[in-house]
Design a protein around this motif. Structure first.
Motif, PDB file in Angstrom:
ATOM      1  N   GLY A 156       0.827  -1.202   0.000  1.00 28.15           N
ATOM      2  CA  GLY A 156       0.000   0.000   0.000  1.00 28.15           C
ATOM      3  C   GLY A 156       0.858   1.247   0.000  1.00 28.15           C
ATOM      4  N   PRO A 157       0.221   2.394  -0.226  1.00 24.22           N
ATOM      5  CA  PRO A 157       0.949   3.669  -0.282  1.00 24.22           C
ATOM      6  C   PRO A 157       1.498   4.057   1.088  1.00 24.22           C
ATOM      7  CG  PRO A 157      -1.419   4.022  -0.428  1.00 24.22           C
ATOM      8  CD  PRO A 157      -1.220   2.548  -0.457  1.00 24.22           C
ATOM      9  N   PRO A 158       2.517   4.922   1.113  1.00 29.00           N
ATOM     10  CA  PRO A 158       2.993   5.444   2.401  1.00 29.00           C
ATOM     11  C   PRO A 158       1.865   6.225   3.087  1.00 29.00           C
ATOM     12  CG  PRO A 158       4.050   6.594   0.567  1.00 29.00           C
ATOM     13  CD  PRO A 158       3.282   5.459  -0.028  1.00 29.00           C
ATOM     14  N   PRO A 159       1.906   6.322   4.418  1.00 30.52           N
ATOM     15  CA  PRO A 159       0.765   6.871   5.181  1.00 30.52           C
ATOM     16  C   PRO A 159       0.259   8.224   4.679  1.00 30.52           C
ATOM     17  CG  PRO A 159       2.347   5.920   6.686  1.00 30.52           C
ATOM     18  CD  PRO A 159       2.971   5.831   5.321  1.00 30.52           C
ATOM     19  N   GLU A 160       1.174   9.149   4.374  1.00 29.01           N
ATOM     20  CA  GLU A 160       0.711  10.487   3.981  1.00 29.01           C
ATOM     21  C   GLU A 160      -0.038  10.443   2.642  1.00 29.01           C
ATOM     22  OE1 GLU A 160       2.329  14.929   2.932  1.00 29.01           O
ATOM     23  OE2 GLU A 160       3.804  13.417   3.544  1.00 29.01           O
ATOM     24  N   THR A 161       0.518   9.713   1.686  1.00 35.94           N
ATOM     25  CA  THR A 161      -0.150   9.572   0.383  1.00 35.94           C
ATOM     26  C   THR A 161      -1.492   8.870   0.551  1.00 35.94           C
ATOM     27  OG1 THR A 161       2.010   9.382  -0.663  1.00 35.94           O
ATOM     28  CG2 THR A 161       0.119   8.652  -1.956  1.00 35.94           C
ATOM     29  N   ARG A 162      -1.477   7.826   1.373  1.00 30.68           N
ATOM     30  CA  ARG A 162      -2.708   7.070   1.611  1.00 30.68           C
ATOM     31  C   ARG A 162      -3.791   8.006   2.163  1.00 30.68           C
ATOM     32  NH1 ARG A 162      -4.727   3.624   5.910  1.00 30.68           N
ATOM     33  NH2 ARG A 162      -5.933   1.915   5.024  1.00 30.68           N
ATOM     34  N   GLN A 163      -3.421   8.843   3.120  1.00 31.16           N
ATOM     35  CA  GLN A 163      -4.392   9.757   3.712  1.00 31.16           C
ATOM     36  C   GLN A 163      -4.933  10.725   2.661  1.00 31.16           C
ATOM     37  OE1 GLN A 163      -5.670   9.478   6.849  1.00 31.16           O
ATOM     38  NE2 GLN A 163      -7.121  10.926   5.940  1.00 31.16           N
ATOM     39  N   GLN A 164      -4.038  11.219   1.782  1.00 36.18           N
ATOM     40  CA  GLN A 164      -4.486  12.136   0.729  1.00 36.18           C
ATOM     41  C   GLN A 164      -5.456  11.442  -0.230  1.00 36.18           C
ATOM     42  OE1 GLN A 164      -0.678  13.336  -0.744  1.00 36.18           O
ATOM     43  NE2 GLN A 164      -0.475  15.071   0.671  1.00 36.18           N
ATOM     44  N   THR A 201     -12.920  10.921 -11.247  1.00 33.19           N
ATOM     45  CA  THR A 201     -13.479  11.926 -10.325  1.00 33.19           C
ATOM     46  C   THR A 201     -12.682  11.928  -9.019  1.00 33.19           C
ATOM     47  OG1 THR A 201     -15.144  10.369  -9.453  1.00 33.19           O
ATOM     48  CG2 THR A 201     -15.836  11.782 -11.269  1.00 33.19           C
ATOM     49  N   ILE A 202     -12.154  10.771  -8.618  1.00 29.39           N
ATOM     50  CA  ILE A 202     -11.316  10.737  -7.416  1.00 29.39           C
ATOM     51  C   ILE A 202      -9.991  11.447  -7.689  1.00 29.39           C
ATOM     52  CG2 ILE A 202     -10.106   9.242  -5.765  1.00 29.39           C
ATOM     53  CD1 ILE A 202     -12.358   7.124  -6.356  1.00 29.39           C
ATOM     54  N   ALA A 203      -9.415  11.169  -8.860  1.00 29.29           N
ATOM     55  CA  ALA A 203      -8.136  11.803  -9.233  1.00 29.29           C
ATOM     56  C   ALA A 203      -8.264  13.326  -9.262  1.00 29.29           C
ATOM     57  CB  ALA A 203      -7.651  11.279 -10.590  1.00 29.29           C
ATOM     58  N   ASP A 204      -9.451  13.804  -9.672  1.00 31.49           N
ATOM     59  CA  ASP A 204      -9.676  15.257  -9.715  1.00 31.49           C
ATOM     60  C   ASP A 204      -9.538  15.907  -8.333  1.00 31.49           C
ATOM     61  OD1 ASP A 204     -10.113  15.216 -12.405  1.00 31.49           O
ATOM     62  OD2 ASP A 204     -12.309  15.252 -12.264  1.00 31.49           O
ATOM     63  N   GLU A 205      -9.805  15.121  -7.276  1.00 28.26           N
ATOM     64  CA  GLU A 205      -9.714  15.647  -5.908  1.00 28.26           C
ATOM     65  C   GLU A 205      -8.328  15.404  -5.294  1.00 28.26           C
ATOM     66  OE1 GLU A 205     -12.246  17.289  -4.564  1.00 28.26           O
ATOM     67  OE2 GLU A 205     -13.725  16.826  -6.117  1.00 28.26           O
ATOM     68  N   SER A 261      -1.546   9.167 -12.183  1.00 35.11           N
ATOM     69  CA  SER A 261      -0.835   7.890 -12.349  1.00 35.11           C
ATOM     70  C   SER A 261      -0.427   7.318 -10.989  1.00 35.11           C
ATOM     71  CB  SER A 261       0.382   8.056 -13.258  1.00 35.11           C
ATOM     72  OG  SER A 261       1.294   8.968 -12.672  1.00 35.11           O
ATOM     73  N   LEU A 262      -0.141   8.209 -10.025  1.00 35.17           N
ATOM     74  CA  LEU A 262       0.194   7.727  -8.673  1.00 35.17           C
ATOM     75  C   LEU A 262      -1.018   7.018  -8.048  1.00 35.17           C
ATOM     76  CD1 LEU A 262       2.425   7.705  -6.483  1.00 35.17           C
ATOM     77  CD2 LEU A 262       1.451   9.831  -5.586  1.00 35.17           C
ATOM     78  N   LEU A 263      -2.219   7.588  -8.283  1.00 35.71           N
ATOM     79  CA  LEU A 263      -3.447   6.960  -7.783  1.00 35.71           C
ATOM     80  C   LEU A 263      -3.590   5.560  -8.374  1.00 35.71           C
ATOM     81  CD1 LEU A 263      -6.049   7.737  -6.124  1.00 35.71           C
ATOM     82  CD2 LEU A 263      -7.099   8.306  -8.313  1.00 35.71           C
ATOM     83  N   HIS A 264      -3.423   5.453  -9.697  1.00 35.44           N
ATOM     84  CA  HIS A 264      -3.557   4.158 -10.371  1.00 35.44           C
ATOM     85  C   HIS A 264      -2.436   3.199  -9.978  1.00 35.44           C
ATOM     86  CE1 HIS A 264      -7.011   4.732 -13.003  1.00 35.44           C
ATOM     87  NE2 HIS A 264      -6.639   5.998 -13.106  1.00 35.44           N
ATOM     88  N   TYR A 265      -1.277   3.748  -9.632  1.00 34.97           N
ATOM     89  CA  TYR A 265      -0.173   2.891  -9.192  1.00 34.97           C
ATOM     90  C   TYR A 265      -0.550   2.166  -7.900  1.00 34.97           C
ATOM     91  CZ  TYR A 265       4.293   1.499  -7.208  1.00 34.97           C
ATOM     92  OH  TYR A 265       5.307   0.783  -6.643  1.00 34.97           O
ATOM     93  N   HIS A 266      -1.223   2.882  -7.018  1.00 39.55           N
ATOM     94  CA  HIS A 266      -1.548   2.282  -5.719  1.00 39.55           C
ATOM     95  C   HIS A 266      -2.846   1.475  -5.732  1.00 39.55           C
ATOM     96  CE1 HIS A 266       1.809   3.894  -3.578  1.00 39.55           C
ATOM     97  NE2 HIS A 266       1.529   5.140  -3.945  1.00 39.55           N
TER      98      HIS A 266
END
Lengths: 199, 199
Positions: A8-16, A37-41, A47-52
């Motif tokens: 999973g993503p590191p904690p800060e990225t995960r929280q974002q 729509t999630i990426a827009d927020e 690509s980072l969103l899709h990576y995780h």
């Protein structure tokens, strides 16, 4: 998930990402929610969103998995030490102002209604519920041991509180009924007074 | 609705259309329900269906409107004369075997989750709920007047029972949890014993 992101993503990225998911659910509801729509927020790259998270479903399962942590953290940080105070704080949080977040609660009921169709959602909701039931039952058990509560079945008490909270949330959303929470709070308090407390 | 069908279909046709809607909801869920899938379950012509109901939404509002009649008819025809028996019969029906109709209950939760988006659904659910609350409150009031029940607030008692029933139904569907109904039945019985009954 691919091998590279198993942990999973590191904690800060995960929280974002979870914050972005929350905002996207509020804005679009469940039916119109997409990875876009999630990426827009999300402040960082799509690509980072899709990576995780490979799919919307993966992301939403992770998102639902954060609910319990937030509730438990909130109870732990509440000014509540005795079992009675901790039980009250938990009920407060379970019934806390869904109207204040009604767009999100609306999306969440849609998501819950998909559990019979999407096994991964159901599994995560069931896991949350089992943990939450155990968390409440532990508080009740502590109260029984301390003599604050009567000799009740802690799991049964936890289930009754969860049924009431579920009913209040659903009614608030379906009927847009502000009174459901107050009625339920009174019912839970009455239940705890007459069935749980030792005095 | 067009002028010609303002009074709605004749009772027998209406019943056949409602039966077809029930079967289509069970089979397809709410998201995939169309006038065509309903027509497939209807013995008579598709044009007759469209003659009586312009849209799926019109039809579903009428369908939801039949729920309360069925519940009230079932309570009236139950072997229950005293307020206590009538209250028990109502709770039995509210909590009756949703697992036995789980495909339908699943579709119904989806439909309820759309109430915030489709005002006509919300209005019908709110109307049902108000009538049902009044129906239960009247039973409780009769019991208070007869001295069978303590001097409780009939509306408050009705709301508590409805919150518990709503919570049990939602949990049964979301978690596929057979125990929710039994837990809720025990909670309602405990509530009625300790808060409602005079003895």
């Amino acid at each position: 998930m691919s091998e590279s992101n198993e942990s999973g993503p590191p904690p800060e990225t995960r929280q974002q990402i979870m914050d972005a998911t929350y905002e996207a659910l509020r804005e679009h509801g469940y039916a119109d929610l997409t990875m876009e729509t999630i990426a827009d927020e999300f402040e960082k790259s799509q690509s980072l969103l899709h990576y995780h998270y490979d799919t919307k479903q993966d992301l939403l399962v992770a998102f639902v998995g954060t609910f319990l942590d937030r509730l438990v953290d909130a109870v732990e940080s509440a000014d509540a030490d005795t079992p009675r105070e901790r039980l009250d704080a938990t009920v407060d949080l379970l019934l806390s102002d869904p109207e204040a977040h009604s767009d999100f609660q609306t999306a969440l009921l849609e998501l819950r209604s998909q559990a019979p169709y999407v096994e991964a959602y159901r599994e995560q909701f069931v896991e949350n519920d089992a943990h939450l039931r155990g968390f409440i039952a532990d508080i009740v058990r502590d109260g029984v041991d301390a003599g604050d509560f009567a000799d009740v079945d802690p799991t049964r008490v936890a289930e009754t509180i969860l049924v009431l909270a579920e009913g209040a949330r659903t009614r608030t959303i379906v009927f847009d009924d502000d009174d459901a929470i107050d009625t339920t709070r009174a019912a839970v308090d009455g239940f705890i007074r007459s069935h749980v407390r030792a005095d």
